[in-house]
Scaffold this motif. Structure first.
Motif, PDB file in Angstrom:
ATOM      1  N   ILE A 108       1.187   4.982   7.824  1.00  0.00           N
ATOM      2  CA  ILE A 108      -0.040   5.272   7.069  1.00  0.00           C
ATOM      3  C   ILE A 108       0.255   5.291   5.570  1.00  0.00           C
ATOM      4  O   ILE A 108      -0.496   4.723   4.773  1.00  0.00           O
ATOM      5  N   GLN A 134       0.515   1.749   4.422  1.00  0.00           N
ATOM      6  CA  GLN A 134      -0.771   1.063   4.373  1.00  0.00           C
ATOM      7  C   GLN A 134      -1.581   1.497   3.156  1.00  0.00           C
ATOM      8  O   GLN A 134      -2.327   0.707   2.588  1.00  0.00           O
ATOM      9  N   ARG A 135      -1.435   2.778   2.781  1.00  0.00           N
ATOM     10  CA  ARG A 135      -2.188   3.288   1.616  1.00  0.00           C
ATOM     11  C   ARG A 135      -1.444   3.115   0.304  1.00  0.00           C
ATOM     12  O   ARG A 135      -1.998   3.433  -0.746  1.00  0.00           O
ATOM     13  N   SER A 169      -3.097  13.515   4.347  1.00  0.00           N
ATOM     14  CA  SER A 169      -4.306  13.718   5.152  1.00  0.00           C
ATOM     15  C   SER A 169      -4.459  12.531   6.089  1.00  0.00           C
ATOM     16  O   SER A 169      -4.409  11.378   5.651  1.00  0.00           O
ATOM     17  N   ILE A 170      -4.649  12.810   7.377  1.00  0.00           N
ATOM     18  CA  ILE A 170      -4.817  11.718   8.341  1.00  0.00           C
ATOM     19  C   ILE A 170      -6.159  11.832   9.046  1.00  0.00           C
ATOM     20  O   ILE A 170      -6.838  12.856   8.962  1.00  0.00           O
ATOM     21  N   ARG A 171      -6.520  10.760   9.744  1.00  0.00           N
ATOM     22  CA  ARG A 171      -7.789  10.728  10.457  1.00  0.00           C
ATOM     23  C   ARG A 171      -7.707  11.562  11.733  1.00  0.00           C
ATOM     24  O   ARG A 171      -6.678  11.563  12.413  1.00  0.00           O
ATOM     25  N   ASP A 214      -6.496   9.616  14.466  1.00  0.00           N
ATOM     26  CA  ASP A 214      -5.042   9.412  14.543  1.00  0.00           C
ATOM     27  C   ASP A 214      -4.361  10.500  15.364  1.00  0.00           C
ATOM     28  O   ASP A 214      -3.343  10.250  16.008  1.00  0.00           O
TER      29      ASP A 214
HETATM   30  P1  C2E Z   1      -9.629   0.304   6.405  1.00  0.00           P
HETATM   31  O1  C2E Z   1      -9.724   1.263   7.542  1.00  0.00           O
HETATM   32  O2  C2E Z   1     -10.408  -0.972   6.494  1.00  0.00           O
HETATM   33  O3  C2E Z   1     -10.080   1.105   5.104  1.00  0.00           O
HETATM   34  C1  C2E Z   1     -10.251   0.402   3.878  1.00  0.00           C
HETATM   35  C2  C2E Z   1     -10.326   1.387   2.735  1.00  0.00           C
HETATM   36  O4  C2E Z   1     -11.477   2.237   2.923  1.00  0.00           O
HETATM   37  C3  C2E Z   1      -9.126   2.317   2.634  1.00  0.00           C
HETATM   38  O5  C2E Z   1      -8.104   1.682   1.874  1.00  0.00           O
HETATM   39  C4  C2E Z   1      -9.728   3.512   1.902  1.00  0.00           C
HETATM   40  O6  C2E Z   1      -9.842   3.230   0.504  1.00  0.00           O
HETATM   41  C5  C2E Z   1     -11.138   3.562   2.468  1.00  0.00           C
HETATM   42  N1  C2E Z   1     -11.223   4.493   3.623  1.00  0.00           N
HETATM   43  C6  C2E Z   1     -11.435   4.193   4.919  1.00  0.00           C
HETATM   44  N2  C2E Z   1     -11.579   5.308   5.655  1.00  0.00           N
HETATM   45  C7  C2E Z   1     -11.432   6.343   4.803  1.00  0.00           C
HETATM   46  C8  C2E Z   1     -11.465   7.761   4.981  1.00  0.00           C
HETATM   47  O7  C2E Z   1     -11.683   8.339   6.063  1.00  0.00           O
HETATM   48  N3  C2E Z   1     -11.247   8.498   3.858  1.00  0.00           N
HETATM   49  C9  C2E Z   1     -10.982   7.920   2.663  1.00  0.00           C
HETATM   50  N4  C2E Z   1     -10.700   8.732   1.611  1.00  0.00           N
HETATM   51  N5  C2E Z   1     -10.980   6.601   2.456  1.00  0.00           N
HETATM   52  C10 C2E Z   1     -11.204   5.829   3.522  1.00  0.00           C
HETATM   53  P2  C2E Z   1      -6.595   2.217   2.021  1.00  0.00           P
HETATM   54  O8  C2E Z   1      -6.524   3.701   1.900  1.00  0.00           O
HETATM   55  O9  C2E Z   1      -5.793   1.417   1.018  1.00  0.00           O
HETATM   56  O10 C2E Z   1      -6.155   1.831   3.482  1.00  0.00           O
HETATM   57  C11 C2E Z   1      -5.930   0.454   3.857  1.00  0.00           C
HETATM   58  C12 C2E Z   1      -5.879   0.323   5.353  1.00  0.00           C
HETATM   59  O11 C2E Z   1      -4.774   1.061   5.871  1.00  0.00           O
HETATM   60  C13 C2E Z   1      -7.104   0.858   6.065  1.00  0.00           C
HETATM   61  O12 C2E Z   1      -8.107  -0.120   6.104  1.00  0.00           O
HETATM   62  C14 C2E Z   1      -6.540   1.157   7.451  1.00  0.00           C
HETATM   63  O13 C2E Z   1      -6.455  -0.044   8.196  1.00  0.00           O
HETATM   64  C15 C2E Z   1      -5.142   1.648   7.138  1.00  0.00           C
HETATM   65  N6  C2E Z   1      -5.091   3.110   6.998  1.00  0.00           N
HETATM   66  C16 C2E Z   1      -4.924   3.819   5.875  1.00  0.00           C
HETATM   67  N7  C2E Z   1      -4.891   5.133   6.122  1.00  0.00           N
HETATM   68  C17 C2E Z   1      -5.070   5.257   7.468  1.00  0.00           C
HETATM   69  C18 C2E Z   1      -5.133   6.388   8.344  1.00  0.00           C
HETATM   70  O14 C2E Z   1      -5.062   7.567   7.952  1.00  0.00           O
HETATM   71  N8  C2E Z   1      -5.293   6.118   9.666  1.00  0.00           N
HETATM   72  C19 C2E Z   1      -5.436   4.845  10.133  1.00  0.00           C
HETATM   73  N9  C2E Z   1      -5.622   4.677  11.453  1.00  0.00           N
HETATM   74  N10 C2E Z   1      -5.368   3.741   9.334  1.00  0.00           N
HETATM   75  C20 C2E Z   1      -5.200   3.964   8.024  1.00  0.00           C
END
Ligand code: C2E
Ligand code: C2E
Ligand code: C2E
Length: 91
Positions: free
Chosen positions: A35, A38-39, A48-50, A53
């Motif tokens: 995670i 990816q961020r 902070s996670i979903r 997750d």
């Molecule tokens: P994605 O799920 O398509 O999300 C794209 C962008 O939308 C994220 O870019 C973030 O800026 C925003 N975003 C989506 N859901 C949330 C949320 O619940 N809260 C916040 N604050 N922002 C949200 P980012 O952070 O660069 O992440 C890129 C990709 O990495 C995400 O694409 C996802 O595929 C993965 N990712 C990042 N963090 C997590 C996580 O905590 N859990 C999971 N399962 N995947 C994650």
């Protein structure tokens, strides 16, 4: 009101996670690292996670989300105040 816990975020303590034995914490540590990558979020002391997750992690650990939450609190990775189990009350 008592519904406040519904809004509680799952926030992992990365310092505690890093100090745990790899045989137990390894899958969680790899999940958190993925995670972070990816961020591009590498410098935090917490992550902070979903809520979703935590369900995936519970499957990985072959536990219910409640059991995993208890384990994470025992490990010092989750704050005891988080009451994450409330996420799953209605599922
Ligand atoms: P994605 O799920 O398509 O999300 C794209 C962008 O939308 C994220 O870019 C973030 O800026 C925003 N975003 C989506 N859901 C949330 C949320 O619940 N809260 C916040 N604050 N922002 C949200 P980012 O952070 O660069 O992440 C890129 C990709 O990495 C995400 O694409 C996802 O595929 C993965 N990712 C990042 N963090 C997590 C996580 O905590 N859990 C999971 N399962 N995947 C994650
Ligand atoms: P918060 O969610 O209560 O987070 C408090 C502080 O914990 C954050 O201060 C940050 O230092 C740390 N923290 C929490 N989650 C993460 C994480 O996944 N990665 C890292 N590296 N640090 C984390 P910060 O950054 O000054 O943010 C203050 C408040 O601003 C946050 O309180 C939140 O309410 C809001 N915020 C900041 N970034 C985002 C974001 O990407 N999405 C949303 N929805 N809120 C954000
Ligand atoms: P948050 O950013 O305060 O988001 C709180 C809740 O709002 C999320 O809970 C999710 O239900 C919803 N939400 C926020 N942004 C989005 C979005 O872009 N798409 C969708 N479908 N829902 C969104 P959740 O999923 O349990 O996530 C909890 C916290 O984990 C988030 O708090 C954020 O701090 C972190 N997080 C989750 N996914 C990502 C991500 O992809 N990137 C980043 N940077 N942070 C994430």
């Amino acid at each position: 009101s008592s519904a406040v816990t519904k809004n509680t975020k799952i926030v992992l303590n990365l310092e505690s996670l890093g100090s745990l034995p790899a045989d137990e914490a390894g899958p969680l540590a790899r999940y958190a690292s993925t995670i972070q990558a990816q961020r591009h979020d590498y410098n935090g002391k917490v992550l902070s996670i979903r809520a979703e997750d935590l369900k995936s992690l519970a499957i990985i650990y072959d536990m219910s989300p409640d059991e995993l939450t208890t384990r994470l609190i025992e490990w010092g990775v989750l704050s005891p105040g988080a009451d994450v189990a409330s996420y799953f009350d209605d599922e």
